[in-house]
Design a protein around this motif. Sequence first.
Motif, PDB file in Angstrom:
ATOM      1  N   GLN A 241       0.881  -1.143   0.080  1.00  7.01           N
ATOM      2  CA  GLN A 241       0.010   0.113  -0.014  1.00  7.01           C
ATOM      3  C   GLN A 241       0.876   1.310  -0.200  1.00  7.01           C
ATOM      4  N   ILE A 244       1.783   1.753  -3.616  1.00  5.29           N
ATOM      5  CA  ILE A 244       0.844   2.265  -4.383  1.00  5.29           C
ATOM      6  C   ILE A 244       0.718   3.730  -3.995  1.00  5.29           C
ATOM      7  N   ALA A 245       0.493   3.834  -2.955  1.00  2.00           N
ATOM      8  CA  ALA A 245       0.447   5.523  -2.402  1.00  2.00           C
ATOM      9  C   ALA A 245       1.192   6.474  -2.851  1.00  2.00           C
ATOM     10  N   SER A 246       2.369   5.651  -2.837  1.00  2.28           N
ATOM     11  CA  SER A 246       3.529   6.946  -3.545  1.00  2.28           C
ATOM     12  C   SER A 246       3.575   7.043  -4.826  1.00  2.28           C
ATOM     13  N   GLY A 247       2.784   6.277  -5.409  1.00  2.00           N
ATOM     14  CA  GLY A 247       2.673   6.447  -6.996  1.00  2.00           C
ATOM     15  C   GLY A 247       1.907   7.383  -7.481  1.00  2.00           C
ATOM     16  N   GLY A 248       0.628   7.849  -6.672  1.00  2.00           N
ATOM     17  CA  GLY A 248      -0.043   9.189  -6.948  1.00  2.00           C
ATOM     18  C   GLY A 248      -0.668   8.878  -8.325  1.00  2.00           C
ATOM     19  N   LEU A 249      -1.144  10.001  -8.706  1.00  2.00           N
ATOM     20  CA  LEU A 249      -1.902   9.851 -10.087  1.00  2.00           C
ATOM     21  C   LEU A 249      -1.114   9.251 -11.131  1.00  2.00           C
ATOM     22  N   LEU A 282      -2.061   5.915 -10.626  1.00  2.00           N
ATOM     23  CA  LEU A 282      -3.364   5.545 -10.778  1.00  2.00           C
ATOM     24  C   LEU A 282      -3.735   5.020 -12.107  1.00  2.00           C
ATOM     25  N   ILE A 286      -5.270   1.659 -12.547  1.00  2.00           N
ATOM     26  CA  ILE A 286      -6.800   1.414 -13.135  1.00  2.00           C
ATOM     27  C   ILE A 286      -6.757   0.786 -14.623  1.00  2.00           C
TER      28      ILE A 286
ATOM     29  N   VAL B  20      -8.347   4.798  -6.207  1.00  2.00           N
ATOM     30  CA  VAL B  20      -8.579   6.170  -6.198  1.00  2.00           C
ATOM     31  C   VAL B  20      -8.170   6.791  -4.794  1.00  2.00           C
ATOM     32  N   LEU B  22      -6.503   5.267  -2.556  1.00  2.00           N
ATOM     33  CA  LEU B  22      -5.280   4.986  -2.045  1.00  2.00           C
ATOM     34  C   LEU B  22      -4.175   5.962  -2.756  1.00  2.00           C
ATOM     35  N   GLN B  23      -4.431   6.428  -4.003  1.00  2.00           N
ATOM     36  CA  GLN B  23      -3.451   7.138  -4.700  1.00  2.00           C
ATOM     37  C   GLN B  23      -3.633   8.751  -5.019  1.00  2.00           C
ATOM     38  N   ALA B  24      -5.070   8.877  -4.867  1.00  2.72           N
ATOM     39  CA  ALA B  24      -5.473  10.254  -5.299  1.00  2.72           C
ATOM     40  C   ALA B  24      -5.924  11.054  -4.019  1.00  2.72           C
ATOM     41  N   PRO B  27      -3.481   9.751   0.069  1.00  2.00           N
ATOM     42  CA  PRO B  27      -2.256   8.869  -0.074  1.00  2.00           C
ATOM     43  C   PRO B  27      -1.268   9.235   0.788  1.00  2.00           C
TER      44      PRO B  27
END
Lengths: 373, 600
Positions: A241, A244-249, A282, A286, B20, B22-24, B27
């Motif tokens: 996680q 993934i979170a570090s990846g951002g948009l 993201l 997606i 969305v 988690l990442q947008a 985050p």
Amino acid sequence: MRVAKKQTTPGGRALARMIGFLVLGLTLFGLVMVLSATSVSGVYLEQSLLFQFSRQALWAIVGAVVFLVLSRIDYRLLQRLAPASVFISTGFLIAVLIPGVGSNINGSSRWLTIGPLTIQPAEFAKVALVLFTADLLTRRGKKMDRADLTIRPVLVVLGVFGLLLLLQPKLGTVIVLTAVALTMLFIAGSRLDHLALITVLGVIAAGVLAYSAEYRRARMLAFLDPWADPAGFGLQTIQSQVGIASGGLFGVGLGGARSKWGFLPHAHSDFIFAIVAEEIGLIGGIGLILAFCLFGYLGIRVAINAPDRFGMLLAAGLTSWILFQAFLNIGMAIGLLPITGEPLPFVSAGGSSLVSSLAAAGLLSSIGRKAKV
Amino acid sequence: MLALLGTLVVIGGLFSAVLVDLQALRPERYQDVGLSQRIRTQTLSGYRGSILDRDGFVLATSTPGFEVVADPSMIEQPGATAAVLAPVLGLEPSVVETALRGSGPADRFSMIVPEISDVAFQQLEALADDEAQRGVLSGVFVRRFEDRVYPNGTLARPIIGGVDPDENGTYGLEWQFDELMQGRSGSETIERGVFGSITGGFHSVDPAVEGHDLILTLDHRIQHVVEESLIEHCQETRANGAQAVVSDPRTGEILAMATVVRNENGTCSVPLHNATLVETFEPGSVLKIVTAAAAVEQLGMTQDTLIDVPASVQVGDVEFFEHGAGHVAAPYPMSQIISQSMNVGTIRLAEQLGKETLHDYLLAFGLGQPTGLEFRHEARGRVADPDDWYGSDLGSIPIGQGVTSNAVQLNAAYNVIANGGLYVPPTLVRMTVDAEGESHNVAQQGSRRVVGGATADEVTDMLVGVVEHETGTGSAAAVPGYSVAGKTGTAWKVFREGPDAPLTYGYNGNRRYIVSFAGFLPAENPQLSITVVVDEPQTDNTAGRVAAPVFADIAQYSLRILGIPPGENFVDSGDLVRGTPAPNAGASGITETAAPGSEE
């Protein structure tokens, strides 16, 4: 039964082409991501940047050949091989458990070493179960309300496979197989009350199994609260996680994932999705989910338009297998499902998984070519 | 089949929604976890500067070293690790293994070797880079440290000071210039993974700034002979302790500054504190130059001016007696009042000056004022405001009682006369030199005129008389070949007879003395100023017999070290080997006319 090539349809061929391009794209994308994910660990642990990548590339070539061959032959030829495939798979699943024959790595006996190759019989048991179930439910299509003739034999094979897989142990594959078998039984027209009962029993069995083994219980608890053991059983969930979170948009850029610097174990195999989401963001995450949804859509179209019941059931089984496995993998990566260690089809590093996934896609393509679209 | 499609859409949608989130949407919580585990900041310590004497002789410096430590809880096979480490460290494997085990598997720290050679360090580096040994050596660490070294032991230690194990100054110049010498520690922030520094990851360096070196005004050779001389005389006279300050009067630069104290076993040695700045005392007659200079400057007196000196004088409620039973009440020239250190004579001068003027001169000479050295715990001494003077203070203050001073202040006051009336503040640190080699000045007071040049010359002549006149109190300070100007001081100390007893100067037969000699040479062109203070000498209690010989000793050594040539009329008589100290030079046969108690 003789089938001529001319039985293919233009719409079917188009469908098959789309499947071909989709899995080709997924496989090539997987190669890139495997190269990226192993670029650090490869240098650090194997002293070779291309160690994992070159093996994966070789397996991709093998898989491509398998795909092309299977998509060109008549899938109905395989119906006769269904019982044999079950026996062969059972044999492999037993062999893998025999010390000296199977390779025990990290306490798990999952690999058969044949010459330079190591293969996972569990991957091919998936093909065997789908073949067997499709064949059985085709031949007994008129007796679908007879649970003893339809549900029972499927459950016997599932039970044998499941038991052998649990001895490895490999619970994830058992879950995939069970879901695939239930889906096929459902589509084939089994009585819903029977399926509901089996589902309830299955869930209970899964619960018991999950709590029966120490490591599975710990994993389950870690899934519920990863922060209780952030350096132990919660590690992978948290690190995935974090990545993934570090990846951002839009991601940190291809090759730029931080997770692969030793924070996220199995980044190239089980957690390749986290690397994708970290490096491409993201958009990539997606996009990958949509790619599998597209695969599902194509598979369902193939099943709906299959020229015969065997083709329909086979297509439905193969499609649900790929989808269940993909969702099990992605759900694990995003922290929504517990860690089971099933690879992401076409994308994760691992030869057996890649070849069996491409075999499934090849079969699907073969059925699609004859679809009445 | 539609159910399958529906499931597909639902799961795909759900997963996308989670992504969305988690990442947008949120985050940060996970990103922060990632950052905290990747971003590592390590301190880069700048070397602490050295302390050098005026010629670059090292008095204090830091040397880097490496120590090998272990975290026993991380070491899985102490035997195997010891087998790899022992040959590199040059130790028996069993010894290393014992150290690696620490106090047990839960131990987190164990010292293996407190310091290793450069060769061993390089070998360990190579081992750490060796893939095959990486596992074996996990839990073993090589740490860099710095050692503060004082290559000359106790030489000038009260001035230099010391540091704690973390190299923070604790006293002396090490404390005073701690910030400057420490420099500024920097930091390096890198993004690290388990596999090493992340390529293309965050990296920033805030470089450490190395500390300044201190270049002192001290001359280590003079410092050495001063310390040795003080120790010798301290032991000889069985004194409580002794101090000396040697300076160049022209610049105020302190060439040596020493303190010795007597130990319980009777020997004397250099202590940790710098008494020349942190301790004050009533200086006594040595301070009469201020009264004399003021009288010359303000009243137009000369060394030949005659002053009536009665046997005693009543000031306030105290009757001050001229010393010696043989004193004849008569007019005396001012030069004799000084050379024989006449108390009543000096008080007569002060009466004409008035307390306001005397007070102003004391301050102008630097008494009761900070020296500007800003040494830790420096005591500035006390010169009371004239409004607060007791009735008898106009009697005691002109002769150096009732005021306190430290040895450096006394030295600086004499430098006013040596410098032709100019007060030049004392300096101890010539400059600091930064890591780039740029030198920086240390802030100091400016010089100021206190008395005119003619006044200074007049006072100098009187001070020469102290040493050269046959009845002068400071004959023992004479240095062959050089004209010496100086003055003795034999002061009473205040003390308590018991723990709860009041402070007292005692009574005749029960006094405690602090004796001093301050002066400069060559008198016609002063280049060396020396102040000597001996606390409670037991063998004798007159400055002329105790402090003046120390002055002569130090002067002879220093002259030779500095290469100051003798005066033109010097004739080598041959009975003195030049440059060789004459212990107790002049101590025999020369008596100070000032009797104890008479110098109050």
